[in-house]
Design a protein around this motif. Sequence first.
Motif, mmCIF file in Angstrom:
data_model
loop_
_atom_site.group_PDB
_atom_site.id
_atom_site.type_symbol
_atom_site.label_atom_id
_atom_site.label_comp_id
_atom_site.label_asym_id
_atom_site.label_seq_id
_atom_site.Cartn_x
_atom_site.Cartn_y
_atom_site.Cartn_z
ATOM 1 N N HIS A 155 -16.069 4.189 0.930
ATOM 2 C CA HIS A 155 -16.779 3.761 2.139
ATOM 3 C C HIS A 155 -16.994 5.001 3.002
ATOM 4 O O HIS A 155 -16.040 5.693 3.362
ATOM 5 N N LYS A 193 -17.754 5.350 6.095
ATOM 6 C CA LYS A 193 -17.112 5.306 7.409
ATOM 7 C C LYS A 193 -15.691 5.848 7.322
ATOM 8 O O LYS A 193 -15.263 6.656 8.174
ATOM 9 N N TYR A 194 -14.953 5.417 6.321
ATOM 10 C CA TYR A 194 -13.561 5.848 6.193
ATOM 11 C C TYR A 194 -13.470 7.279 5.686
ATOM 12 O O TYR A 194 -12.495 7.980 5.977
ATOM 13 N N HIS A 247 0.867 -1.187 0.000
ATOM 14 C CA HIS A 247 0.000 0.000 0.000
ATOM 15 C C HIS A 247 0.897 1.229 0.000
ATOM 16 O O HIS A 247 1.852 1.314 0.788
ATOM 17 N N THR A 254 0.455 -5.547 3.957
ATOM 18 C CA THR A 254 -0.616 -6.333 4.571
ATOM 19 C C THR A 254 -0.777 -7.638 3.796
ATOM 20 O O THR A 254 -0.167 -7.834 2.738
ATOM 21 N N TYR A 299 -11.662 2.442 -2.403
ATOM 22 C CA TYR A 299 -11.632 3.157 -1.126
ATOM 23 C C TYR A 299 -12.970 3.807 -0.807
ATOM 24 O O TYR A 299 -13.062 4.627 0.111
ATOM 25 N N ARG A 357 -6.587 -8.426 2.591
ATOM 26 C CA ARG A 357 -7.036 -7.196 3.235
ATOM 27 C C ARG A 357 -7.576 -6.227 2.193
ATOM 28 O O ARG A 357 -6.958 -5.998 1.152
ATOM 29 N N ASN A 358 -8.726 -5.636 2.501
ATOM 30 C CA ASN A 358 -9.312 -4.654 1.596
ATOM 31 C C ASN A 358 -8.492 -3.368 1.602
ATOM 32 O O ASN A 358 -8.001 -2.933 2.638
ATOM 33 N N ASP A 359 -8.366 -2.756 0.431
ATOM 34 C CA ASP A 359 -7.559 -1.538 0.329
ATOM 35 C C ASP A 359 -8.043 -0.442 1.276
ATOM 36 O O ASP A 359 -7.236 0.295 1.852
ATOM 37 N N VAL A 360 -9.359 -0.326 1.451
ATOM 38 C CA VAL A 360 -9.897 0.787 2.223
ATOM 39 C C VAL A 360 -9.466 0.733 3.683
ATOM 40 O O VAL A 360 -9.373 1.760 4.350
ATOM 41 N N THR A 361 -9.142 -0.464 4.187
ATOM 42 C CA THR A 361 -8.721 -0.577 5.583
ATOM 43 C C THR A 361 -7.365 0.084 5.828
ATOM 44 O O THR A 361 -7.016 0.351 6.983
ATOM 45 N N GLN A 362 -6.617 0.338 4.771
ATOM 46 C CA GLN A 362 -5.292 0.949 4.914
ATOM 47 C C GLN A 362 -5.293 2.438 4.604
ATOM 48 O O GLN A 362 -4.234 3.074 4.616
#
Length: 270
Positions: free
Chosen positions: A192, A194-195, A135, A150, A190, A154-159
């Motif tokens: 979302h 929430k993010y 990432h 990662t 990305y 793992r989803n990209d948006v989590t990073q």
Amino acid sequence: MARPKPWEVDDELWEVIAPLLPKIQRRVLHPGRKRHPDRLVFQGILFVLHTGIVWEHLPQELGFGSGMTCWRRLAEWTGAGVWPRLHEVLLARLRSANALDFSRTVVDGPRSCAKRGPKTGRSPVDRGRAGSKHHLITDATGIPLAATLTGGNRNDVTQLVPLLQAVPSVRGKRGRPRRRPDAVLGDRGYDHDKYRRLVWDLGVKPMIARRGTAHGSGLGAQRWVVERAFAHLHWFRRLRIRWEIRDDIHEAFLILGCTLICWRRLKSLR
């Protein structure tokens, strides 16, 4: 004049690196074998990074020392935090030269193959094969600011938030160091809400394409710099496939690749 090899370290770069390396004092009693010169060992590490060769096959005739010597020195310097500090020093020099653009940053996270070890996962887009993800976040011109590793699942948006938080405080000018960009650009991976809120909480404006909408958001005209940065990063053969079992060693190679891109950008300004 012969063109220097990419793993050769010139005097100017070594003057930046040498003060960051830990100083090891030889024992007075039973000093043992003399320590191989740091500069030659560092060139051996760069040789592995550029060529992707296994440590055991490191050419002895080039004077780098054995592959195990270079690996141990890489692990030692990684544990001492040398590579993040080197990256910060070069980013500060780039900012001092007005080469960093914090008006926006760009993020992306393509997959990298991996054999085994921590921070791997079964990739849902590659027939469940084990993999890791690199990432990356760059400034508006494509200079790497931070990178993380990662598992491939793992989803990209989590990073997104960890990448923004991983950007160091960049000095180089009078006043407070710069760390947060004005905006961050990302593709539909990305998307979302929430993010988006978490990014706003950091004081950064999220500019992320929405899923389910027609193409033509215009972000691609600005996001291509991170794709170019990944092309430069994966030009280092050791980063194309993750062979290291230890994730910290692979992350060391990843950050070292970012620092070399920064150094080349610095040299191109002269």
